[in-house]
Design a protein around this motif. Structure first.
Motif, short mmCIF file in Angstrom:
data_model
loop_
_atom_site.label_atom_id
_atom_site.label_comp_id
_atom_site.label_asym_id
_atom_site.label_seq_id
_atom_site.Cartn_x
_atom_site.Cartn_y
_atom_site.Cartn_z
N GLY A 53 -57.19 0.32 1.60
CA GLY A 53 -56.12 1.28 1.69
C GLY A 53 -54.98 0.91 0.76
N GLN A 54 -53.91 1.70 0.81
CA GLN A 54 -52.75 1.47 -0.03
C GLN A 54 -51.77 0.47 0.57
OE1 GLN A 54 -52.27 2.86 -3.21
NE2 GLN A 54 -54.44 3.29 -2.84
N GLY A 55 -51.90 0.21 1.85
CA GLY A 55 -51.04 -0.77 2.49
C GLY A 55 -49.87 -0.17 3.24
N THR A 56 -49.40 -0.90 4.24
CA THR A 56 -48.21 -0.53 4.99
C THR A 56 -47.33 -1.77 5.12
OG1 THR A 56 -47.39 0.50 7.03
CG2 THR A 56 -49.29 -0.96 7.26
N GLN A 57 -46.04 -1.61 4.87
CA GLN A 57 -45.13 -2.75 4.81
C GLN A 57 -44.69 -3.17 6.21
OE1 GLN A 57 -44.11 -4.58 2.10
NE2 GLN A 57 -43.05 -5.92 3.55
N GLY A 87 -47.97 2.54 10.59
CA GLY A 87 -47.42 1.77 11.69
C GLY A 87 -46.53 0.62 11.28
N GLY A 88 -46.41 0.38 9.99
CA GLY A 88 -45.53 -0.70 9.55
C GLY A 88 -44.07 -0.35 9.77
N GLY A 89 -43.21 -1.36 9.55
CA GLY A 89 -41.79 -1.11 9.71
C GLY A 89 -41.01 -2.41 9.74
N LEU A 90 -39.75 -2.28 10.13
CA LEU A 90 -38.85 -3.42 10.23
C LEU A 90 -38.69 -3.78 11.71
CD1 LEU A 90 -36.71 -5.37 9.07
CD2 LEU A 90 -35.05 -3.50 9.26
N VAL A 91 -38.88 -5.05 12.02
CA VAL A 91 -38.79 -5.51 13.40
C VAL A 91 -38.14 -6.88 13.43
CG1 VAL A 91 -41.09 -6.54 13.38
CG2 VAL A 91 -40.11 -5.75 15.55
N GLN A 92 -37.47 -7.20 14.52
CA GLN A 92 -36.88 -8.52 14.66
C GLN A 92 -37.94 -9.54 15.06
OE1 GLN A 92 -33.57 -8.13 17.43
NE2 GLN A 92 -32.14 -7.89 15.72
N ALA A 93 -37.68 -10.78 14.73
CA ALA A 93 -38.58 -11.86 15.13
C ALA A 93 -38.79 -11.82 16.64
CB ALA A 93 -38.02 -13.20 14.70
N ASN A 100 -48.05 -9.12 18.01
CA ASN A 100 -47.01 -9.55 18.95
C ASN A 100 -46.38 -10.85 18.47
OD1 ASN A 100 -47.73 -7.38 20.63
ND2 ASN A 100 -49.23 -8.62 21.72
N SER A 101 -45.23 -11.18 19.04
CA SER A 101 -44.53 -12.42 18.70
C SER A 101 -44.40 -12.58 17.19
CB SER A 101 -45.26 -13.62 19.30
OG SER A 101 -45.36 -13.49 20.70
N LEU A 102 -43.97 -11.55 16.53
CA LEU A 102 -43.90 -11.56 15.07
C LEU A 102 -42.89 -12.58 14.57
CD1 LEU A 102 -44.27 -7.76 14.47
CD2 LEU A 102 -45.69 -9.52 13.40
N LYS A 103 -43.22 -13.17 13.42
CA LYS A 103 -42.38 -14.18 12.79
C LYS A 103 -41.99 -13.70 11.40
CE LYS A 103 -45.17 -17.79 15.00
NZ LYS A 103 -46.01 -19.00 14.77
N PRO A 104 -40.89 -14.22 10.86
CA PRO A 104 -40.50 -13.82 9.50
C PRO A 104 -41.62 -14.06 8.48
CG PRO A 104 -38.68 -14.91 10.57
CD PRO A 104 -39.85 -15.03 11.51
N GLU A 105 -42.42 -15.08 8.68
CA GLU A 105 -43.51 -15.37 7.74
C GLU A 105 -44.65 -14.37 7.83
OE1 GLU A 105 -42.09 -17.49 9.93
OE2 GLU A 105 -43.59 -18.89 10.77
N ASP A 106 -44.61 -13.47 8.79
CA ASP A 106 -45.59 -12.39 8.85
C ASP A 106 -45.21 -11.23 7.92
OD1 ASP A 106 -45.78 -12.96 12.37
OD2 ASP A 106 -47.27 -13.56 10.86
N THR A 107 -44.04 -11.29 7.33
CA THR A 107 -43.60 -10.23 6.42
C THR A 107 -44.54 -10.12 5.23
OG1 THR A 107 -41.28 -10.46 7.03
CG2 THR A 107 -41.75 -9.51 4.87
N ALA A 108 -45.08 -8.93 5.02
CA ALA A 108 -46.05 -8.71 3.94
C ALA A 108 -46.44 -7.24 3.91
CB ALA A 108 -47.30 -9.56 4.15
#
Length: 124
Positions: free
Chosen positions: A115-119, A8-14, A84-92
């Motif tokens: 687990g192995q993790g999801t970005q 479920g990970g991925g790239l999303v805008q703030a 929700n309301s994701l912030k750049p500092e949530d990147t991990a």
């Protein structure tokens, strides 16, 4: 054997949202609390959220409280993290883990399988 697989990970805008899933196999999930952790480059792994074996008591890091919601469906052997309301500092890299017990804690050493993790990447 015990396996945990995040998705479920991925790239999303703030300001956007993502929903992570953690599929479990090889053990009876209803006997264990579960947790989500994350690790950003150059930083230590940190606790994000945890949930009891029943889905009742939950625990959140202060940095995500009010924005993230942890849940589980024991019938599907799956745990979720609605972000929700994701912030750049949530990147991990986000990991799910099995707790050595029925209530969640913030301490990584009290979780025995990972687990192995999801970005998750949040752009500004």
């Amino acid at each position: 054997q015990v396996q945990l697989e995040e998705s479920g990970g991925g790239l999303v805008q703030a300001g956007g949202s993502l929903r992570l899933s953690c599929a479990s196999s090889g053990f009876s999930v209803s006997r264990y609390a579960m947790g989500w952790f994350r690790q950003a480059p150059g930083k230590e792994r940190e606790f994000v959220a945890g949930i009891s074996w029943s889905g009742g008591p939950t625990l959140y890091a202060d940095s995500v409280k009010g924005r993230f919601t942890i849940s589980r469906d024991n019938a599907k052997n799956t745990m979720y993290l609605q972000m929700n309301s994701l912030k750049p500092e949530d990147t991990a890299l986000y990991y799910c883990a099995r707790r050595l017990g029925v209530t969640p804690t913030r301490r990584p050493y009290e979780y025995d399988y990972w687990g192995q993790g999801t970005q998750v990447t949040v752009s500004s």
